[in-house]
Enzyme design. Structure first.
Site, short mmCIF file in Angstrom:
data_model
loop_
_atom_site.label_atom_id
_atom_site.label_comp_id
_atom_site.label_asym_id
_atom_site.label_seq_id
_atom_site.Cartn_x
_atom_site.Cartn_y
_atom_site.Cartn_z
N TYR A 148 -1.63 -0.55 10.98
CA TYR A 148 -1.79 -1.22 9.68
C TYR A 148 -0.61 -0.90 8.76
CZ TYR A 148 -3.28 -1.67 4.78
OH TYR A 148 -3.33 -1.95 3.43
N THR B 237 0.82 -1.21 0.00
CA THR B 237 0.00 0.00 0.00
C THR B 237 0.86 1.26 0.00
OG1 THR B 237 -1.45 1.28 1.46
CG2 THR B 237 -0.10 -0.34 2.52
N ASP B 238 0.27 2.37 -0.45
CA ASP B 238 0.98 3.65 -0.37
C ASP B 238 1.05 4.18 1.06
OD1 ASP B 238 -1.70 4.34 -0.05
OD2 ASP B 238 -1.71 5.89 -1.61
N GLU B 239 0.27 3.53 1.97
CA GLU B 239 0.23 4.04 3.35
C GLU B 239 1.56 3.85 4.07
OE1 GLU B 239 -3.43 3.31 5.46
OE2 GLU B 239 -4.53 3.04 3.60
N LYS C 63 2.34 -3.38 7.22
CA LYS C 63 2.60 -3.56 5.78
C LYS C 63 4.04 -3.16 5.45
CE LYS C 63 0.08 -4.66 2.94
NZ LYS C 63 -0.31 -6.00 2.43
P1 NAD Z 1 -9.64 -7.41 2.36
O1 NAD Z 1 -9.60 -7.16 3.84
O2 NAD Z 1 -10.89 -7.14 1.62
O3 NAD Z 1 -9.26 -8.94 2.08
C1 NAD Z 1 -8.23 -9.61 2.75
C2 NAD Z 1 -8.38 -11.10 2.47
O4 NAD Z 1 -7.30 -11.78 3.13
C3 NAD Z 1 -9.68 -11.70 3.02
O5 NAD Z 1 -10.25 -12.56 2.06
C4 NAD Z 1 -9.22 -12.48 4.25
O6 NAD Z 1 -10.06 -13.59 4.53
C5 NAD Z 1 -7.83 -12.90 3.84
N1 NAD Z 1 -6.96 -13.15 5.00
C6 NAD Z 1 -6.79 -12.36 6.10
N2 NAD Z 1 -5.93 -12.94 6.96
C7 NAD Z 1 -5.52 -14.10 6.38
C8 NAD Z 1 -4.62 -15.13 6.76
N3 NAD Z 1 -3.97 -15.08 7.92
N4 NAD Z 1 -4.43 -16.17 5.92
C9 NAD Z 1 -5.11 -16.24 4.75
N5 NAD Z 1 -5.97 -15.30 4.34
C10 NAD Z 1 -6.19 -14.25 5.14
O7 NAD Z 1 -8.41 -6.61 1.80
P2 NAD Z 1 -8.24 -5.87 0.38
O8 NAD Z 1 -8.76 -4.50 0.49
O9 NAD Z 1 -8.72 -6.75 -0.70
O10 NAD Z 1 -6.65 -5.76 0.32
C11 NAD Z 1 -5.87 -6.82 -0.25
C12 NAD Z 1 -4.41 -6.44 -0.17
O11 NAD Z 1 -4.19 -5.23 -0.88
C13 NAD Z 1 -3.90 -6.20 1.25
O12 NAD Z 1 -2.62 -6.74 1.35
C14 NAD Z 1 -3.87 -4.69 1.38
O13 NAD Z 1 -2.88 -4.28 2.29
C15 NAD Z 1 -3.53 -4.28 -0.04
N6 NAD Z 1 -4.01 -2.94 -0.46
C16 NAD Z 1 -5.33 -2.61 -0.28
C17 NAD Z 1 -5.78 -1.36 -0.73
C18 NAD Z 1 -7.24 -0.96 -0.59
O14 NAD Z 1 -7.60 0.16 -0.94
N7 NAD Z 1 -8.13 -1.83 -0.12
C19 NAD Z 1 -4.89 -0.48 -1.34
C20 NAD Z 1 -3.56 -0.87 -1.50
C21 NAD Z 1 -3.13 -2.11 -1.07
P1 TYD Z 2 -10.72 3.87 4.48
O1 TYD Z 2 -11.71 3.44 3.44
O2 TYD Z 2 -10.79 3.25 5.83
O3 TYD Z 2 -9.27 3.73 3.85
P2 TYD Z 2 -7.82 4.24 4.42
O4 TYD Z 2 -7.95 4.62 5.84
O5 TYD Z 2 -6.99 3.01 4.24
O6 TYD Z 2 -7.42 5.37 3.53
O7 TYD Z 2 -10.88 5.43 4.68
C1 TYD Z 2 -10.72 6.34 3.61
C2 TYD Z 2 -10.76 7.72 4.18
O8 TYD Z 2 -12.08 7.97 4.70
C3 TYD Z 2 -9.82 7.92 5.37
O9 TYD Z 2 -9.31 9.26 5.31
C4 TYD Z 2 -10.71 7.75 6.58
C5 TYD Z 2 -12.04 8.29 6.08
N1 TYD Z 2 -13.24 7.68 6.69
C6 TYD Z 2 -14.25 8.48 7.23
O10 TYD Z 2 -14.17 9.73 7.22
N2 TYD Z 2 -15.36 7.88 7.76
C7 TYD Z 2 -15.49 6.52 7.80
O11 TYD Z 2 -16.50 6.01 8.33
C8 TYD Z 2 -14.45 5.70 7.24
C9 TYD Z 2 -14.56 4.20 7.25
C10 TYD Z 2 -13.34 6.34 6.69
#
Ligand code: NAD
Ligand code: TYD
Length: 376
Positions: free
Chosen positions: A167, A141-143, A171
């Protein structure tokens, strides 16, 4: 400078493939590369849902295994028995708010789990089958880069890591372990650092699906603090395409940033969603019948549901990605325009009421786990 790859994966292990981005990636891969073996390994935590993969179940190239990345023996066995050449590692605890209230699970899965997976990959690919073409694609992630001020330049791949939430710290730590396996043991790896994704199958605890589903139930729309925090939003299919390009064309060992060139303040995105949902329901009598609690059906507007609440501790102010390296080296750019991507996403949640209602029920989660538990 390492040479550009020209790598064709054939047998993939996709961890976390029942989650939001993982499931979209699985659908993308099966469609784009028919004939490739796709094995999904997922622990089915609250965020994982086997139903996200229901259309893949009948595909003979697809297999689902219910298991945990902390299980080294299972990982090694799967790599051997499926002759896996490529791991795409999505599995993680992914929600910042949960990492604030309970960081331990993030260290377990994101740090320790990633390390168990790296160990299994090293054993099978390097120790048992030296010379075997392989790739460990780590999805990050970019975080990890921390936060930007309003006029700071966007994150580049050489921006120093400065994670602020548990988090992001977990990562960042997993990224460092991936790097160390590349440098120390010669495991072929790539890391992608992506901005915020949106699209189908996202668990409704994240901002965009939370806002859509709360509007449909006339619940408050919680905005943390002033709502002027900025995120760079990317449609999930564009993330899948970016990972694909990195796998096939990126330089081994190199990190690549993937972003949307699409910065939005939270409050603006919430207001946009309010307008979109109001409009869709207003113009469609079937939706009015389906969602009688929605504000427009009560003579109100969704925007009135917005509530500013206490800010998230350590809340990063702004994320933005400089995509020039991915653009130059692997010819990556996002294809989806935000206006169409967000409209498609709103429509997906309007159409898939059963999906979002059922995944929010714990009982359903327990039931579905029992259906798919393998006696590994
Ligand atoms: P998500 O929470 O929707 O899905 C995570 C999946 O991993 C779930 O299916 C869960 O059951 C599985 N999981 C969790 N713990 C596990 C374990 N110990 N063993 C096996 N499986 C397990 O997450 P997402 O939003 O789809 O993110 C997927 C990846 O992309 C993550 O690594 C996250 O850090 C990265 N990412 C997410 C975003 C975003 O905007 N959501 C952006 C950049 C990177
Ligand atoms: P989120 O979807 O949790 O992603 P991330 O924290 O990984 O960027 O949140 C996106 C943005 O929205 C973040 O700045 C937090 C804000 N946010 C709210 O203001 N209210 C909410 O209920 C949630 C879930 C997030």
């Amino acid at each position: 400078m390492t040479a550009k790859k020209s790598y064709e994966p054939k047998r993939l292990l996709i961890t976390g493939g029942a989650g939001f981005i993982g499931a979209n990636f699985v659908h993308y891969w099966l469609k784009t590369y028919p004939g490739n073996r796709v094995v999904v390994l997922d622990a089915l935590t609250y965020a994982g849902n086997i139903e996200n993969l229901s259309s893949a179940k009948s595909n003979p190239d697809f297999r689902f295994v219910h298991g945990n990345i902390l299980d080294y023996e299972l990982m090694a066995r799967l790599l051997r028995e499926e002759k896996i050449d490529t791991i795409v590692h999505f599995a993680a605890e992914s929600h910042v708010d949960r990492s604030i209230t309970g960081p331990d699970a993030f260290i377990e899965t994101n740090v320790k789990g990633t390390h168990e997976l790296l160990k299994a990959a090293k054993t099978v690919w390097l120790d048992e089958n030296p010379g075997m073409p392989h790739l460990f694609q780590h999805v990050s992630t970019d975080e990890v880069y921390g936060t930007l001020k309003e006029n700071d330049p966007p994150f580049r791949e050489d921006t120093p890591y400065a994670p602020n939430s548990p988090y992001a710290a977990s990562k960042a730590s997993s990224d460092f372990f991936v790097r160390s396996y590349q440098e120390t043991y010669g495991l072929n790896t790539n890391i992608s650092n992506c901005s915020n994704n949106y699209g189908p199958y996202q668990f409704p605890e994240k901002l965009i699906p939370l806002v859509i589903t709360n509007i449909l139930e006339s619940k408050a729309l919680p905005i943390y603090g002033d709502g002027k925090q900025i995120r760079d939003w990317l449609y999930v299919d564009d993330h899948a395409r970016g990972i694909d390009l990195i796998i096939r064309k990126g330089r081994t060992g190199e990190p690549y940033n993937i972003g949307g060139i699409n910065e939005w303040a939270n409050i603006d995105i919430v207001k946009l969603i309010c307008e979109l949902v109001d409009k869709r329901i207003k113009e469609d009598p079937a939706l009015q019948k389906q969602y009688p609690d929605a504000p427009v059906c009560q003579g109100n507007v969704a925007i009135d549901l917005i509530r500013h609440i206490k800010d998230r501790p350590g809340h990063d102010r702004r994320y933005a990605i400089d995509p020039s390296k991915s653009n130059k080296e692997i010819n990556y750019q996002p294809e989806e325009i935000f206006e169409t991507g967000i409209a498609k996403t709103v429509d997906w949640y309007l159409t898939n009421e059963n999906w979002w209602r059922s995944i929010m029920s714990g009982e359903y989660q327990n039931w579905i786990k029992q259906q798919y538990t393998e006696n590994d």
